[in-house]
Design a protein around this motif. Structure first.
Motif, PDB file in Angstrom:
ATOM      1  N   GLU A 158       0.826  -1.211   0.000  1.00  0.00           N
ATOM      2  CA  GLU A 158       0.000   0.000   0.000  1.00  0.00           C
ATOM      3  C   GLU A 158       0.864   1.267   0.000  1.00  0.00           C
ATOM      4  O   GLU A 158       0.498   2.271  -0.626  1.00  0.00           O
ATOM      5  N   GLU A 159       2.005   1.223   0.644  1.00  0.00           N
ATOM      6  CA  GLU A 159       2.915   2.367   0.595  1.00  0.00           C
ATOM      7  C   GLU A 159       3.475   2.556  -0.818  1.00  0.00           C
ATOM      8  O   GLU A 159       3.704   3.679  -1.259  1.00  0.00           O
ATOM      9  N   THR A 160       3.666   1.447  -1.534  1.00  0.00           N
ATOM     10  CA  THR A 160       4.104   1.530  -2.930  1.00  0.00           C
ATOM     11  C   THR A 160       3.026   2.190  -3.780  1.00  0.00           C
ATOM     12  O   THR A 160       3.322   3.043  -4.633  1.00  0.00           O
ATOM     13  N   LEU A 161       1.773   1.809  -3.549  1.00  0.00           N
ATOM     14  CA  LEU A 161       0.665   2.431  -4.281  1.00  0.00           C
ATOM     15  C   LEU A 161       0.586   3.926  -3.995  1.00  0.00           C
ATOM     16  O   LEU A 161       0.354   4.739  -4.899  1.00  0.00           O
ATOM     17  N   ILE A 162       0.770   4.291  -2.731  1.00  0.00           N
ATOM     18  CA  ILE A 162       0.734   5.708  -2.351  1.00  0.00           C
ATOM     19  C   ILE A 162       1.833   6.471  -3.071  1.00  0.00           C
ATOM     20  O   ILE A 162       1.621   7.572  -3.588  1.00  0.00           O
ATOM     21  N   ASP A 163       3.015   5.871  -3.122  1.00  0.00           N
ATOM     22  CA  ASP A 163       4.137   6.506  -3.815  1.00  0.00           C
ATOM     23  C   ASP A 163       3.863   6.642  -5.309  1.00  0.00           C
ATOM     24  O   ASP A 163       4.123   7.694  -5.898  1.00  0.00           O
ATOM     25  N   LEU A 164       3.332   5.592  -5.925  1.00  0.00           N
ATOM     26  CA  LEU A 164       3.021   5.644  -7.359  1.00  0.00           C
ATOM     27  C   LEU A 164       1.986   6.725  -7.647  1.00  0.00           C
ATOM     28  O   LEU A 164       2.082   7.450  -8.645  1.00  0.00           O
ATOM     29  N   HIS A 165       0.992   6.831  -6.776  1.00  0.00           N
ATOM     30  CA  HIS A 165      -0.018   7.866  -6.967  1.00  0.00           C
ATOM     31  C   HIS A 165       0.605   9.256  -6.859  1.00  0.00           C
ATOM     32  O   HIS A 165       0.310  10.144  -7.654  1.00  0.00           O
ATOM     33  N   GLY A 166       1.473   9.427  -5.873  1.00  0.00           N
ATOM     34  CA  GLY A 166       2.119  10.721  -5.686  1.00  0.00           C
ATOM     35  C   GLY A 166       2.964  11.132  -6.873  1.00  0.00           C
ATOM     36  O   GLY A 166       3.147  12.322  -7.130  1.00  0.00           O
ATOM     37  N   ARG A 167       3.452  10.148  -7.623  1.00  0.00           N
ATOM     38  CA  ARG A 167       4.273  10.445  -8.800  1.00  0.00           C
ATOM     39  C   ARG A 167       3.455  10.403 -10.090  1.00  0.00           C
ATOM     40  O   ARG A 167       4.018  10.401 -11.183  1.00  0.00           O
ATOM     41  N   GLY A 168       2.130  10.318  -9.944  1.00  0.00           N
ATOM     42  CA  GLY A 168       1.266  10.335 -11.120  1.00  0.00           C
ATOM     43  C   GLY A 168       1.279   9.043 -11.902  1.00  0.00           C
ATOM     44  O   GLY A 168       0.877   9.020 -13.067  1.00  0.00           O
ATOM     45  N   ARG A 169       1.707   7.956 -11.279  1.00  0.00           N
ATOM     46  CA  ARG A 169       1.808   6.673 -11.973  1.00  0.00           C
ATOM     47  C   ARG A 169       0.596   5.776 -11.746  1.00  0.00           C
ATOM     48  O   ARG A 169       0.442   4.752 -12.396  1.00  0.00           O
ATOM     49  N   ALA A 170      -0.233   6.108 -10.760  1.00  0.00           N
ATOM     50  CA  ALA A 170      -1.407   5.287 -10.450  1.00  0.00           C
ATOM     51  C   ALA A 170      -2.516   6.184  -9.926  1.00  0.00           C
ATOM     52  O   ALA A 170      -2.253   7.277  -9.411  1.00  0.00           O
ATOM     53  N   ALA A 171      -3.736   5.714 -10.066  1.00  0.00           N
ATOM     54  CA  ALA A 171      -4.887   6.467  -9.578  1.00  0.00           C
ATOM     55  C   ALA A 171      -4.943   6.399  -8.049  1.00  0.00           C
ATOM     56  O   ALA A 171      -4.313   5.547  -7.418  1.00  0.00           O
ATOM     57  N   GLY A 172      -5.708   7.296  -7.460  1.00  0.00           N
ATOM     58  CA  GLY A 172      -5.885   7.270  -6.015  1.00  0.00           C
ATOM     59  C   GLY A 172      -6.586   5.988  -5.588  1.00  0.00           C
ATOM     60  O   GLY A 172      -7.271   5.332  -6.376  1.00  0.00           O
ATOM     61  N   THR A 173      -6.419   5.628  -4.328  1.00  0.00           N
ATOM     62  CA  THR A 173      -7.016   4.377  -3.868  1.00  0.00           C
ATOM     63  C   THR A 173      -7.371   4.485  -2.395  1.00  0.00           C
ATOM     64  O   THR A 173      -6.890   5.378  -1.681  1.00  0.00           O
ATOM     65  N   CYS A 174      -8.217   3.595  -1.918  1.00  0.00           N
ATOM     66  CA  CYS A 174      -8.562   3.514  -0.501  1.00  0.00           C
ATOM     67  C   CYS A 174      -7.614   2.524   0.163  1.00  0.00           C
ATOM     68  O   CYS A 174      -7.681   1.324  -0.123  1.00  0.00           O
ATOM     69  N   THR A 175      -6.719   2.999   0.989  1.00  0.00           N
ATOM     70  CA  THR A 175      -5.778   2.104   1.657  1.00  0.00           C
ATOM     71  C   THR A 175      -6.319   1.666   3.011  1.00  0.00           C
ATOM     72  O   THR A 175      -7.281   2.237   3.533  1.00  0.00           O
ATOM     73  N   ALA A 176      -5.678   0.653   3.567  1.00  0.00           N
ATOM     74  CA  ALA A 176      -6.053   0.152   4.891  1.00  0.00           C
ATOM     75  C   ALA A 176      -4.814   0.090   5.770  1.00  0.00           C
ATOM     76  O   ALA A 176      -4.646  -0.845   6.554  1.00  0.00           O
ATOM     77  N   VAL A 177      -3.947   1.086   5.656  1.00  0.00           N
ATOM     78  CA  VAL A 177      -2.732   1.135   6.467  1.00  0.00           C
ATOM     79  C   VAL A 177      -3.128   1.191   7.941  1.00  0.00           C
ATOM     80  O   VAL A 177      -3.897   2.052   8.358  1.00  0.00           O
ATOM     81  N   GLY A 178      -2.612   0.260   8.724  1.00  0.00           N
ATOM     82  CA  GLY A 178      -2.935   0.214  10.146  1.00  0.00           C
ATOM     83  C   GLY A 178      -3.909  -0.889  10.506  1.00  0.00           C
ATOM     84  O   GLY A 178      -4.037  -1.243  11.671  1.00  0.00           O
ATOM     85  N   GLN A 179      -4.606  -1.440   9.508  1.00  0.00           N
ATOM     86  CA  GLN A 179      -5.563  -2.500   9.807  1.00  0.00           C
ATOM     87  C   GLN A 179      -5.222  -3.796   9.069  1.00  0.00           C
ATOM     88  O   GLN A 179      -6.090  -4.501   8.553  1.00  0.00           O
ATOM     89  N   GLU A 180      -3.918  -4.095   9.059  1.00  0.00           N
ATOM     90  CA  GLU A 180      -3.451  -5.309   8.391  1.00  0.00           C
ATOM     91  C   GLU A 180      -3.772  -6.577   9.189  1.00  0.00           C
ATOM     92  O   GLU A 180      -3.877  -7.669   8.624  1.00  0.00           O
ATOM     93  N   ALA A 181      -3.914  -6.438  10.507  1.00  0.00           N
ATOM     94  CA  ALA A 181      -4.094  -7.614  11.356  1.00  0.00           C
ATOM     95  C   ALA A 181      -5.376  -8.403  11.067  1.00  0.00           C
ATOM     96  O   ALA A 181      -5.342  -9.639  11.033  1.00  0.00           O
ATOM     97  N   PRO A 182      -6.535  -7.749  10.884  1.00  0.00           N
ATOM     98  CA  PRO A 182      -7.735  -8.534  10.578  1.00  0.00           C
ATOM     99  C   PRO A 182      -7.610  -9.330   9.280  1.00  0.00           C
ATOM    100  O   PRO A 182      -8.084 -10.470   9.208  1.00  0.00           O
ATOM    101  N   ALA A 183      -6.973  -8.733   8.279  1.00  0.00           N
ATOM    102  CA  ALA A 183      -6.798  -9.442   7.007  1.00  0.00           C
ATOM    103  C   ALA A 183      -5.978 -10.706   7.204  1.00  0.00           C
ATOM    104  O   ALA A 183      -6.376 -11.801   6.789  1.00  0.00           O
ATOM    105  N   VAL A 184      -4.840 -10.575   7.854  1.00  0.00           N
ATOM    106  CA  VAL A 184      -3.954 -11.722   8.050  1.00  0.00           C
ATOM    107  C   VAL A 184      -4.580 -12.739   8.997  1.00  0.00           C
ATOM    108  O   VAL A 184      -4.565 -13.949   8.735  1.00  0.00           O
ATOM    109  N   GLY A 185      -5.166 -12.265  10.090  1.00  0.00           N
ATOM    110  CA  GLY A 185      -5.734 -13.172  11.069  1.00  0.00           C
ATOM    111  C   GLY A 185      -6.908 -13.978  10.547  1.00  0.00           C
ATOM    112  O   GLY A 185      -6.965 -15.204  10.727  1.00  0.00           O
ATOM    113  N   VAL A 186      -7.842 -13.303   9.874  1.00  0.00           N
ATOM    114  CA  VAL A 186      -9.032 -14.005   9.389  1.00  0.00           C
ATOM    115  C   VAL A 186      -8.706 -14.910   8.213  1.00  0.00           C
ATOM    116  O   VAL A 186      -9.092 -16.089   8.188  1.00  0.00           O
ATOM    117  N   VAL A 187      -8.006 -14.399   7.215  1.00  0.00           N
ATOM    118  CA  VAL A 187      -7.735 -15.190   6.014  1.00  0.00           C
ATOM    119  C   VAL A 187      -6.888 -16.415   6.352  1.00  0.00           C
ATOM    120  O   VAL A 187      -7.061 -17.482   5.742  1.00  0.00           O
TER     121      VAL A 187
END
Length: 320
Positions: free
Chosen positions: A24-53
């Motif tokens: 997600e930090e890579t996506l943020i960087d790409l967006h800042g450099r005009g290489r990717a569109a904006g996106t909804c990140t989940a920085v800080g809430q990685e634990a539910p994804a890893v724990g549940v999946v």
């Protein structure tokens, strides 16, 4: 208990969370450099994804929301193909047609990513009913946020799942913010798990910034669903450390609140615990950081090299 995955290895959990954060930090960087569109990140809430999946099996299906990168990566998605998708490239999971908000990966059992708030709740009942009627193995895991829980489709979905006895694990990632509105402005209770009982659905709440606690709670919930066929609601109390959509300066967020949750960063908490208890050395941490960095460098290179889809793809995989 039914045949469930073994306990989650904490070092593996840390590495998976670090990969999600780096993606997600890579996506943020790409967006800042005009290489990717904006996106909804989940920085800080990685634990539910890893724990549940990590508590799911290959037979289980996933429906998720607009903050889906963690769920996909925890399921084993290729970060290169994910980046390519966001950048509109041909080698993305959906041929560059979905962006970051609609990615699906059929081979991973990720049925859909819905950018409509709560959209996945409406569809989860249909997927669950299909599994039940066709007698197929596996349950349905449906991820949504506290904002979606304020909508009527939340009540409707849980009610139908209870009445029809559908094997659905509802996972509310309560990250405290509903776009630009705080949870306390939209609901009187501190959480949503308590609403499930009135609909005949068992529920539990867990510290959503502790992947090991989330895994244990999810594994217990999954076991109950497999044994009874009945739905279950798991609420993971967490927090997103960035704004609703990139770019977003979070000027509407109280600084003290943000500082409080930064101290509860799931990656920093688990890493500190492992280093304190001897489960991880400084060299081990450095090795993980190196693998994650190499994975994201390779992913970015793959996405850069991927071509844009040709005009012959305009009408493929399009339904009317």
């Amino acid at each position: 208990m039914t045949n469930l995955p073994p306990p989650l290895d904490p070092v593996q959990a840390l590495e998976r969370m670090m990969l999600i954060r780096a993606y997600e930090e890579t996506l943020i960087d790409l967006h800042g450099r005009g290489r990717a569109a904006g996106t909804c990140t989940a920085v800080g809430q990685e634990a539910p994804a890893v724990g549940v999946v990590s508590a799911l099996t290959a037979d289980d299906l996933i429906l998720t929301n607009h903050r889906s990168a963690g769920h996909l990566l925890a399921r084993g998605a290729d970060p290169g193909r994910m980046l390519a998708e966001v950048m509109g490239k041909r080698d993305g999971y959906c041929g560059g047609k979905s962006g970051s908000l609609h990615i699906s990966a059929r081979d991973l059992g990720v049925v859909l990513t819905s950018t409509i708030v709560g959209g996945e709740l409406a569809l989860a009942t249909g997927v669950g009913l299909s599994r039940s009627m066709l007698g197929k193995p596996g349950i349905v895991a449906c991820f949504f946020g506290d904002g979606a829980a304020c909508q009527g489709r939340f009540q409707e979905s849980l009610n139908l799942a209870a009445v029809w006895t559908l094997p659905i694990l509802y996972v509310c990632e309560n990250n405290q913010w509903q776009a630009f509105v705080h949870r306390k402005e939209t609901m009187m209770a501190d959480g949503i798990a308590g609403q499930a009982a009135a609909l005949g659905v068992e529920s539990a709440a867990v510290d959503g910034n502790d992947p090991l606690a989330v895994f244990d709670a999810a594994r217990s919930a999954v076991d109950a669903i497999r044994r009874t066929g009945k739905p279950f609601l798991l609420e993971a109390m967490t927090y997103r450390l960035r704004g609703h959509f990139e770019p977003d300066d979070q000027s509407y967020v109280d600084g003290a609140e943000l500082a409080h949750w930064r101290e509860r960063d799931p990656i920093l908490r688990l890493r500190s615990r492992l280093e304190r208890d001897g489960g991880l050395t400084a060299e081990g941490t450095a090795a993980i950081e190196g693998r994650v960095r190499a994975a994201m460098e390779a992913a970015a290179a793959f996405a850069d090299a991927s071509p844009y889809p040709g005009t012959d793809a305009l009408t493929s995989d399009v339904y009317a």
